[in-house]
Motif scaffolding. Sequence first.
Motif, PDB file in Angstrom:
ATOM      1  N   GLU A   1       3.294 -17.476  45.000  1.00  0.00           N
ATOM      2  CA  GLU A   1       3.531 -18.448  43.942  1.00  0.00           C
ATOM      3  C   GLU A   1       4.964 -18.365  43.437  1.00  0.00           C
ATOM      4  O   GLU A   1       5.612 -19.391  43.202  1.00  0.00           O
ATOM      5  N   MET A   2       5.480 -17.156  43.275  1.00  0.00           N
ATOM      6  CA  MET A   2       6.864 -17.005  42.839  1.00  0.00           C
ATOM      7  C   MET A   2       7.813 -17.686  43.809  1.00  0.00           C
ATOM      8  O   MET A   2       8.734 -18.410  43.412  1.00  0.00           O
TER       9      MET A   2
ATOM     10  N   ALA B   1      10.693 -24.825  44.293  1.00  0.00           N
ATOM     11  CA  ALA B   1      10.512 -26.025  43.474  1.00  0.00           C
ATOM     12  C   ALA B   1      11.684 -26.261  42.535  1.00  0.00           C
ATOM     13  O   ALA B   1      12.206 -27.382  42.434  1.00  0.00           O
ATOM     14  N   VAL B   2      12.144 -25.215  41.823  1.00  0.00           N
ATOM     15  CA  VAL B   2      13.231 -25.433  40.864  1.00  0.00           C
ATOM     16  C   VAL B   2      14.541 -25.738  41.576  1.00  0.00           C
ATOM     17  O   VAL B   2      15.394 -26.443  41.040  1.00  0.00           O
TER      18      VAL B   2
ATOM     19  N   ILE C   1      14.101 -18.781  36.037  1.00  0.00           N
ATOM     20  CA  ILE C   1      12.651 -18.612  35.998  1.00  0.00           C
ATOM     21  C   ILE C   1      12.346 -17.328  35.236  1.00  0.00           C
ATOM     22  O   ILE C   1      12.803 -16.251  35.623  1.00  0.00           O
TER      23      ILE C   1
ATOM     24  N   ASP D   1      13.810 -22.867  33.087  1.00  0.00           N
ATOM     25  CA  ASP D   1      13.333 -23.968  33.912  1.00  0.00           C
ATOM     26  C   ASP D   1      11.866 -23.812  34.290  1.00  0.00           C
ATOM     27  O   ASP D   1      11.179 -24.797  34.554  1.00  0.00           O
ATOM     28  N   ASP D   2      11.392 -22.570  34.315  1.00  0.00           N
ATOM     29  CA  ASP D   2       9.995 -22.306  34.650  1.00  0.00           C
ATOM     30  C   ASP D   2       9.613 -20.969  34.022  1.00  0.00           C
ATOM     31  O   ASP D   2      10.478 -20.169  33.640  1.00  0.00           O
ATOM     32  N   TYR D   3       8.315 -20.746  33.927  1.00  0.00           N
ATOM     33  CA  TYR D   3       7.810 -19.567  33.236  1.00  0.00           C
ATOM     34  C   TYR D   3       6.615 -19.046  34.021  1.00  0.00           C
ATOM     35  O   TYR D   3       5.622 -19.751  34.187  1.00  0.00           O
ATOM     36  N   LEU D   4       6.729 -17.825  34.529  1.00  0.00           N
ATOM     37  CA  LEU D   4       5.705 -17.257  35.391  1.00  0.00           C
ATOM     38  C   LEU D   4       5.173 -15.975  34.750  1.00  0.00           C
ATOM     39  O   LEU D   4       5.920 -15.017  34.540  1.00  0.00           O
TER      40      LEU D   4
ATOM     41  N   ARG E   1       5.048 -19.116  26.398  1.00  0.00           N
ATOM     42  CA  ARG E   1       5.546 -20.037  27.421  1.00  0.00           C
ATOM     43  C   ARG E   1       6.344 -21.176  26.797  1.00  0.00           C
ATOM     44  O   ARG E   1       7.415 -21.561  27.305  1.00  0.00           O
TER      45      ARG E   1
ATOM     46  N   ARG F   1       7.666 -21.346  43.357  1.00  0.00           N
ATOM     47  CA  ARG F   1       8.370 -21.768  42.136  1.00  0.00           C
ATOM     48  C   ARG F   1       9.875 -21.797  42.378  1.00  0.00           C
ATOM     49  O   ARG F   1      10.578 -22.686  41.891  1.00  0.00           O
TER      50      ARG F   1
ATOM     51  N   ARG G   1      14.936 -29.488  42.232  1.00  0.00           N
ATOM     52  CA  ARG G   1      15.124 -30.384  41.102  1.00  0.00           C
ATOM     53  C   ARG G   1      16.585 -30.792  40.957  1.00  0.00           C
ATOM     54  O   ARG G   1      17.488 -30.043  41.333  1.00  0.00           O
TER      55      ARG G   1
END
Length: 225
Positions: free
Chosen positions: A108-109, A115-116, A77, A97-100, A88, A112, A119
């Motif tokens: 939120e972090m 969530a990853v 991330i 895999d994600d971009y914050l 992004r 995330r 997967r």
Amino acid sequence: MVRILLVEDEPAMATALRSVLVREGYVVDHVSGVALAREAARFGNSDLVLLDRTLADGDGLSIVSDLREYNPGVPIIVITALGGVTDRVTGLDKGADDYLAKPFAMEEMLARIRAVRRRPAGLHLRQIKLGRLAYDLDNDEASVSGKRLDLPRRELLVLGTLMRRRGRTVVRRSLEEAVYGFDDEIQSNTLDSHVSRLRRRLADATADVEIHAIRGVGYLIRQIS
């Protein structure tokens, strides 16, 4: 337990992130630059990477391939002030895999991260087997012939590191980094005590594996022939 490699060069941000992550039960290894992150990647024991882009010695995206070479499939991330659409897209195209984008809410972090980790892991090898012993990389759990092997946290970290490099010698420094984290004080004989107790537990469970000491170098785990 989930081990997170935090690559962040702003001291205040690093302290805040580490505090939140540790409170949530994560094990955190913190490094402050590209070179140190590349060195940390060699240990191959991270379950997730939080990677800043604007580091003092380069763009964090430049080490995505190194992180994946030593730890295939590890979720990455990106956390960065570069939050434009182009930034992004670049980050995701480079393999994140994600971009914050900063600033962000800690809640939120954490979401995330959850969530990853849910997967499919793609290239990630979910389970390593050796003899009758199996090690689940996703959940950091060991089992013998399908029966869970309950181990203290430190011994589990030793076992996970050895299993990731089964059949190869793991140098003491790599094991110490895996067990203690980069900021912990390490006593000279504590690692040997963990290994000794782990040996006994594996033998008692008839795991059909053995841990060998390579004098002056480190340890390796292999199947009993």
